[in-house]
Design an enzyme around this catalytic site. Sequence first.
Site, PDB file in Angstrom:
ATOM      1  N   SER A  77       0.798  -1.235   0.000  1.00 43.57           N
ATOM      2  CA  SER A  77       0.000   0.000   0.000  1.00 43.57           C
ATOM      3  C   SER A  77       0.828   1.281   0.000  1.00 43.57           C
ATOM      4  O   SER A  77       0.280   2.352  -0.277  1.00 43.57           O
ATOM      5  CB  SER A  77      -0.923   0.030   1.217  1.00 43.57           C
ATOM      6  OG  SER A  77      -2.149  -0.549   0.908  1.00 43.57           O
ATOM      7  N   LYS A  80       0.651   3.353  -2.978  1.00 39.71           N
ATOM      8  CA  LYS A  80      -0.479   4.266  -3.225  1.00 39.71           C
ATOM      9  C   LYS A  80      -0.033   5.721  -3.105  1.00 39.71           C
ATOM     10  O   LYS A  80      -0.616   6.619  -3.718  1.00 39.71           O
ATOM     11  CB  LYS A  80      -1.619   3.989  -2.234  1.00 39.71           C
ATOM     12  CG  LYS A  80      -2.258   2.601  -2.420  1.00 39.71           C
ATOM     13  CD  LYS A  80      -3.183   2.265  -1.254  1.00 39.71           C
ATOM     14  CE  LYS A  80      -3.811   0.887  -1.405  1.00 39.71           C
ATOM     15  NZ  LYS A  80      -4.524   0.461  -0.184  1.00 39.71           N
ATOM     16  N   TYR A 204      -2.204  -2.099 -10.707  1.00 38.13           N
ATOM     17  CA  TYR A 204      -2.242  -1.954  -9.247  1.00 38.13           C
ATOM     18  C   TYR A 204      -1.461  -3.069  -8.550  1.00 38.13           C
ATOM     19  O   TYR A 204      -0.640  -2.808  -7.662  1.00 38.13           O
ATOM     20  CB  TYR A 204      -3.712  -1.924  -8.789  1.00 38.13           C
ATOM     21  CG  TYR A 204      -3.862  -1.911  -7.291  1.00 38.13           C
ATOM     22  CD1 TYR A 204      -3.565  -0.782  -6.541  1.00 38.13           C
ATOM     23  CD2 TYR A 204      -4.293  -3.059  -6.618  1.00 38.13           C
ATOM     24  CE1 TYR A 204      -3.684  -0.788  -5.163  1.00 38.13           C
ATOM     25  CE2 TYR A 204      -4.419  -3.073  -5.242  1.00 38.13           C
ATOM     26  CZ  TYR A 204      -4.110  -1.938  -4.519  1.00 38.13           C
ATOM     27  OH  TYR A 204      -4.219  -1.945  -3.148  1.00 38.13           O
ATOM     28  N   TYR A 256      -4.357   3.515   7.755  1.00 38.76           N
ATOM     29  CA  TYR A 256      -5.687   2.899   7.712  1.00 38.76           C
ATOM     30  C   TYR A 256      -6.556   3.446   8.847  1.00 38.76           C
ATOM     31  O   TYR A 256      -6.447   4.621   9.196  1.00 38.76           O
ATOM     32  CB  TYR A 256      -5.596   1.370   7.795  1.00 38.76           C
ATOM     33  CG  TYR A 256      -4.545   0.756   6.927  1.00 38.76           C
ATOM     34  CD1 TYR A 256      -4.539   0.994   5.552  1.00 38.76           C
ATOM     35  CD2 TYR A 256      -3.576  -0.069   7.442  1.00 38.76           C
ATOM     36  CE1 TYR A 256      -3.581   0.417   4.738  1.00 38.76           C
ATOM     37  CE2 TYR A 256      -2.616  -0.651   6.630  1.00 38.76           C
ATOM     38  CZ  TYR A 256      -2.622  -0.393   5.289  1.00 38.76           C
ATOM     39  OH  TYR A 256      -1.676  -0.954   4.506  1.00 38.76           O
ATOM     40  N   VAL A 274       0.772  -3.846   3.878  1.00 39.59           N
ATOM     41  CA  VAL A 274       0.545  -5.126   4.566  1.00 39.59           C
ATOM     42  C   VAL A 274       1.741  -6.071   4.576  1.00 39.59           C
ATOM     43  O   VAL A 274       1.699  -7.088   5.262  1.00 39.59           O
ATOM     44  CB  VAL A 274      -0.645  -5.943   4.011  1.00 39.59           C
ATOM     45  CG1 VAL A 274      -1.957  -5.438   4.515  1.00 39.59           C
ATOM     46  CG2 VAL A 274      -0.605  -6.049   2.527  1.00 39.59           C
TER      47      VAL A 274
HETATM   48  N1  LIG Z   1      -2.820  -2.478   2.766  1.00 37.06           N
HETATM   49  C1  LIG Z   1      -2.112  -2.947   1.785  1.00 37.06           C
HETATM   50  O1  LIG Z   1      -0.884  -2.894   1.793  1.00 37.06           O
HETATM   51  C2  LIG Z   1      -2.913  -3.589   0.717  1.00 37.06           C
HETATM   52  C3  LIG Z   1      -2.191  -3.821  -0.567  1.00 37.06           C
HETATM   53  C4  LIG Z   1      -2.646  -5.073  -1.242  1.00 37.06           C
HETATM   54  N2  LIG Z   1      -1.955  -5.187  -2.485  1.00 37.06           N
HETATM   55  C5  LIG Z   1      -4.148  -5.050  -1.482  1.00 37.06           C
HETATM   56  O2  LIG Z   1      -4.576  -4.461  -2.399  1.00 37.06           O
HETATM   57  O3  LIG Z   1      -4.901  -5.640  -0.762  1.00 37.06           O
END
Ligand SMILES: NC(=O)CC[C@H](N)C(=O)O
Length: 331
Positions: A77, A80, A204, A256, A274
């Site tokens: 994530s 992002k 993505y 989050y 994650v």
């Molecule tokens: N929180 C994350 O790092 C999520 C990334 C993971 N690739 C997902 O889309 O679920």
Amino acid sequence: MVQGTVNWNTQLDKEWLQEYVDDWVSFYRKHTKEGKLASYIPILGKANPHHLGMAIHGKNGMIIRSGDVDTPFTIQSISKVISFIVACMERGVGYVLDRVDVEPTGEAFNSIMHLEMKSLNKPFNPFVNAGALTITSMLEGDTATQKLEPIYMLFEKMLGYRPSLNQEVYQSEYESSARNRAIGYYLIETGFLEEDLEITLETYFKQCSIEVTVDDLAKIGLLLACDGEDPNTGEEIIPRQIARITKALMLTCGMYDASGKFATYVGIPAKSGVSGGIVAVAPPRVRNQQFPFIEGCGIGVFGPALEDRGNSIAGIRLLKHIASQWDLSIF
Ligand SMILES: NC(=O)CC[C@H](N)C(=O)O
């Protein structure tokens, strides 16, 4: 922390700081036992849950590294942040923020329920999956390769090398993509997705599967601490306005549904993923000149055992400790 006239720039200061940080990392490593690996992407469940590493890159050139700093991991994530920056640079901030909001959700990053429950005018922010998929869909180019190229180019500028894709992680994400697909279909139905879903998901999952180290995250954090200017050359790598919006989003939405607690108890912009990575940004401070990294620093952390919100459990506690010891809070 010992205070006084120390300027934290000499070799002796570095050795001193190194000792503190080594102690803190080995203390907080014990907390990894309380966390769990992310297993909804099967390959992430194979990481070593006891790993904990940290790199701190200061604007003054000082670098402190401690723990498992040489284990590469996928950025997940945290990508992002990069796709948001690239989308703003390609399309303009106005275009992007007309289509994705800047509000925290208080829900899990991959929540589907809140999309319907809270009558979606637009996805809540670029760091929940609905917002991130929307952002990825608006990147320029017709294929995943074309859309990813500016992301790789920005990485190259920030890190000094071109990171590589972890094909195994990409494959694993692709094969366990039901929830992201569900979010994608919802975005098609509500008219937010600007690109074919397959191309969006490929882009993505690939951006999430880019492999980095804690030093790479610390460099990204430092660049943001410097409002997007290369700390060595002064070159503008990210326009200042975009860097500042990114930091505001990191502070309000980066951890989050634990972002409020992180802002309260740590007090600096950060973004987690994650796989256990966290990038944190400590901007320059004007008060308390006796503390180290007063000119600002970037911090990269890796600890794959996660708390229930999906953030590195030991990483968060370590950052909380350092922020209080070094007075890093921006508030
Ligand atoms: N929180 C994350 O790092 C999520 C990334 C993971 N690739 C997902 O889309 O679920």
